[in-house]
Design a protein around this motif. Structure first.
Motif, mmCIF file in Angstrom:
data_model
loop_
_atom_site.group_PDB
_atom_site.id
_atom_site.type_symbol
_atom_site.label_atom_id
_atom_site.label_comp_id
_atom_site.label_asym_id
_atom_site.label_seq_id
_atom_site.Cartn_x
_atom_site.Cartn_y
_atom_site.Cartn_z
ATOM 1 N N ILE A 58 0.841 -1.198 0.000
ATOM 2 C CA ILE A 58 0.000 0.000 0.000
ATOM 3 C C ILE A 58 0.877 1.250 0.000
ATOM 4 O O ILE A 58 0.646 2.190 -0.738
ATOM 5 C CB ILE A 58 -0.944 0.001 1.220
ATOM 6 N N ASP A 59 1.909 1.253 0.857
ATOM 7 C CA ASP A 59 2.847 2.373 0.921
ATOM 8 C C ASP A 59 4.263 1.835 0.720
ATOM 9 O O ASP A 59 4.771 1.100 1.575
ATOM 10 C CB ASP A 59 2.762 3.078 2.277
ATOM 11 N N LEU A 60 4.872 2.201 -0.388
ATOM 12 C CA LEU A 60 6.271 1.873 -0.635
ATOM 13 C C LEU A 60 7.002 3.185 -0.882
ATOM 14 O O LEU A 60 6.814 3.821 -1.917
ATOM 15 C CB LEU A 60 6.445 0.944 -1.836
ATOM 16 N N GLU A 61 7.828 3.570 0.087
ATOM 17 C CA GLU A 61 8.572 4.807 -0.015
ATOM 18 C C GLU A 61 10.065 4.481 -0.034
ATOM 19 O O GLU A 61 10.449 3.371 -0.383
ATOM 20 C CB GLU A 61 8.149 5.743 1.112
ATOM 21 N N SER A 62 10.903 5.446 0.293
ATOM 22 C CA SER A 62 12.345 5.255 0.103
ATOM 23 C C SER A 62 12.895 3.993 0.773
ATOM 24 O O SER A 62 13.651 3.238 0.129
ATOM 25 C CB SER A 62 13.103 6.484 0.600
ATOM 26 N N PRO A 63 12.553 3.691 2.043
ATOM 27 C CA PRO A 63 13.111 2.471 2.643
ATOM 28 C C PRO A 63 12.687 1.201 1.906
ATOM 29 O O PRO A 63 13.493 0.270 1.742
ATOM 30 C CB PRO A 63 12.562 2.502 4.073
ATOM 31 N N GLU A 64 11.416 1.170 1.479
ATOM 32 C CA GLU A 64 10.934 -0.028 0.789
ATOM 33 C C GLU A 64 11.478 -0.131 -0.632
ATOM 34 O O GLU A 64 11.671 -1.230 -1.157
ATOM 35 C CB GLU A 64 9.403 -0.038 0.779
ATOM 36 N N ILE A 65 11.722 1.016 -1.261
ATOM 37 C CA ILE A 65 12.375 1.007 -2.577
ATOM 38 C C ILE A 65 13.767 0.403 -2.448
ATOM 39 O O ILE A 65 14.181 -0.445 -3.256
ATOM 40 C CB ILE A 65 12.447 2.434 -3.154
ATOM 41 N N ARG A 66 14.510 0.825 -1.419
ATOM 42 C CA ARG A 66 15.839 0.266 -1.177
ATOM 43 C C ARG A 66 15.732 -1.224 -0.856
ATOM 44 O O ARG A 66 16.557 -2.035 -1.308
ATOM 45 C CB ARG A 66 16.514 1.006 -0.013
ATOM 46 N N LEU A 67 14.711 -1.608 -0.085
ATOM 47 C CA LEU A 67 14.505 -3.017 0.237
ATOM 48 C C LEU A 67 14.270 -3.830 -1.034
ATOM 49 O O LEU A 67 14.858 -4.906 -1.217
ATOM 50 C CB LEU A 67 13.319 -3.165 1.186
ATOM 51 N N ALA A 68 13.405 -3.316 -1.914
ATOM 52 C CA ALA A 68 13.136 -4.017 -3.173
ATOM 53 C C ALA A 68 14.416 -4.183 -3.984
ATOM 54 O O ALA A 68 14.673 -5.250 -4.555
ATOM 55 C CB ALA A 68 12.083 -3.253 -3.973
ATOM 56 N N HIS A 69 15.212 -3.136 -4.026
ATOM 57 C CA HIS A 69 16.481 -3.191 -4.760
ATOM 58 C C HIS A 69 17.431 -4.224 -4.157
ATOM 59 O O HIS A 69 17.998 -5.064 -4.857
ATOM 60 C CB HIS A 69 17.127 -1.811 -4.772
ATOM 61 N N ASP A 70 17.582 -4.159 -2.832
ATOM 62 C CA ASP A 70 18.544 -5.035 -2.168
ATOM 63 C C ASP A 70 18.138 -6.499 -2.242
ATOM 64 O O ASP A 70 19.003 -7.393 -2.271
ATOM 65 C CB ASP A 70 18.716 -4.619 -0.710
ATOM 66 N N LEU A 71 16.835 -6.754 -2.266
ATOM 67 C CA LEU A 71 16.345 -8.135 -2.329
ATOM 68 C C LEU A 71 16.209 -8.639 -3.764
ATOM 69 O O LEU A 71 15.819 -9.785 -3.982
ATOM 70 C CB LEU A 71 15.018 -8.263 -1.591
ATOM 71 N N GLY A 72 16.484 -7.772 -4.723
ATOM 72 C CA GLY A 72 16.533 -8.207 -6.116
ATOM 73 C C GLY A 72 15.210 -8.230 -6.843
ATOM 74 O O GLY A 72 15.083 -8.896 -7.883
ATOM 75 N N TYR A 73 14.208 -7.492 -6.349
ATOM 76 C CA TYR A 73 12.927 -7.440 -7.063
ATOM 77 C C TYR A 73 13.055 -6.592 -8.323
ATOM 78 O O TYR A 73 13.739 -5.556 -8.336
ATOM 79 C CB TYR A 73 11.833 -6.854 -6.164
ATOM 80 N N ASP A 74 12.371 -7.009 -9.362
ATOM 81 C CA ASP A 74 12.383 -6.252 -10.615
ATOM 82 C C ASP A 74 11.554 -4.975 -10.533
ATOM 83 O O ASP A 74 11.744 -4.070 -11.349
ATOM 84 C CB ASP A 74 11.831 -7.117 -11.757
ATOM 85 N N LEU A 75 10.631 -4.918 -9.559
ATOM 86 C CA LEU A 75 9.712 -3.781 -9.474
ATOM 87 C C LEU A 75 9.303 -3.531 -8.035
ATOM 88 O O LEU A 75 9.063 -4.479 -7.278
ATOM 89 C CB LEU A 75 8.445 -4.061 -10.301
ATOM 90 N N ALA A 76 9.217 -2.246 -7.672
ATOM 91 C CA ALA A 76 8.533 -1.815 -6.449
ATOM 92 C C ALA A 76 7.199 -1.225 -6.885
ATOM 93 O O ALA A 76 7.168 -0.219 -7.614
ATOM 94 C CB ALA A 76 9.365 -0.789 -5.689
ATOM 95 N N LEU A 77 6.109 -1.841 -6.462
ATOM 96 C CA LEU A 77 4.763 -1.451 -6.902
ATOM 97 C C LEU A 77 3.966 -0.982 -5.695
ATOM 98 O O LEU A 77 3.628 -1.765 -4.807
ATOM 99 C CB LEU A 77 4.068 -2.631 -7.581
ATOM 100 N N ALA A 78 3.664 0.308 -5.657
ATOM 101 C CA ALA A 78 2.940 0.919 -4.548
ATOM 102 C C ALA A 78 1.512 1.256 -4.954
ATOM 103 O O ALA A 78 1.195 1.393 -6.142
ATOM 104 C CB ALA A 78 3.654 2.183 -4.094
ATOM 105 N N HIS A 79 0.683 1.421 -3.932
ATOM 106 C CA HIS A 79 -0.682 1.906 -4.153
ATOM 107 C C HIS A 79 -0.720 3.428 -4.034
ATOM 108 O O HIS A 79 -1.079 4.121 -4.980
ATOM 109 C CB HIS A 79 -1.625 1.260 -3.140
#
Length: 279
Positions: free
Chosen positions: A41-62
């Motif tokens: 629902i909420d993906l901001e700077s910390p979660e964007i970094r988390l997505a990057h570090d965990l190797g996700y192809d996309l951070a998708l927020a609401h």
């Protein structure tokens, strides 16, 4: 072969049959060949970094975090007027009810750091987008169907109980609240005021109540708005039902996740997305 960010945005729009991307939704950093996504629902700077570090192809927020989705957000408030006039509120009264909200959102966007979260995604080269209005419209239709399926002599309490059987609302740690009115109030004409950017506060609910609507559904409301409405309408047979913000947003976002997984995108959910979803 995975999907592009534009194709993923299209998946969310296709859920409700829309052609155009709403003003509150955007691709911040584009990407192709997306096979995995971190969705919340909420993906901001910390979660964007988390997505990057965990190797996700996309951070998708609401929820929107910046750029045009933040700056142009007042445009989606036109939907509030459309909903009100569809329930018999005169257009001038509807515009007046939304005027303060529109001004607050315009001022808030103008003063915000609309570059903050998108710039983090850009620095990390992390594909990042948000889709807001379309998933909310999906949720609105779910709530509308619940209202329409009730008998003509249904009460506000029966509406609350029926909403609480929606998987996301049933599984949530919040509950469906009757913020204004009594359970034995006639349900009457129901305005499902969701998928309009945000809740309309006391002024929008007041406009509905003053023009023949008996029950208004919001997914969230402020304490001050509730107090105003209770003072004015508690003894008037009017009802304000509040379903819970994050659980209600999850209704539409879970549908987005389901649609993406049908297209081969592996999704992991955090930040409220996934509530009540069968994995």
């Amino acid at each position: 072969m995975g999907l592009s960010t534009d194709e993923i945005m299209r998946v969310s729009l296709d859920l409700v049959g829309w052609d155009d991307v709403p003003a509150d939704s955007t691709v911040y950093v584009s990407g192709d060949d997306i096979e995995t996504a971190l969705v919340g629902i909420d993906l901001e700077s910390p979660e964007i970094r988390l997505a990057h570090d965990l190797g996700y192809d996309l951070a998708l927020a609401h929820h929107p975090t910046g750029m045009g989705a933040r700056l142009d957000f007042p445009e989606v408030l036109d939907t509030q007027v459309e909903f009100m006039t569809a329930h018999g509120v005169p257009e001038d009264a509807a515009e007046e009810a939304v005027a303060d909200l529109r001004s607050r959102m315009d001022h808030g966007g103008h003063s915000s750091n609309y570059r903050h979260d998108p710039s983090v995604a850009e620095l990390l080269d992390q594909p990042y987008l948000n889709t807001h209005l379309a998933p909310d419209e999906y949720g609105r239709r779910v709530f509308r169907e619940v209202a329409d399926d009730l008998a003509g002599d249904a009460t506000a309490g029966e509406f609350v109980d029926a909403l609480a059987t929606i998987p996301e609302l049933e599984a949530a740690e919040t509950d469906v609240r009757l913020r204004v009115g009594d359970r034995d109030n006639d349900l009457g004409d129901v305005a499902v005021h969701h998928a309009a950017g945000t809740n309309g506060g006391a002024s929008v609910a007041r406009a509905y109540f003053e023009h023949g609507v008996d029950t208004v559904l919001y997914i969230h409301v402020g304490a001050g708005d509730t107090a105003e409405l209770r003072e004015e309408f508690a003894d008037a047979g009017k009802s304000l039902v509040v379903t819970g913000h994050i659980a209600s947003d999850a209704v539409g976002m879970n549908a987005v996740v389901d649609a993406l997984e049908e297209r081969g995108v592996e999704c992991d959910t955090i930040s409220g997305c996934g509530i009540g979803r069968d994995d």
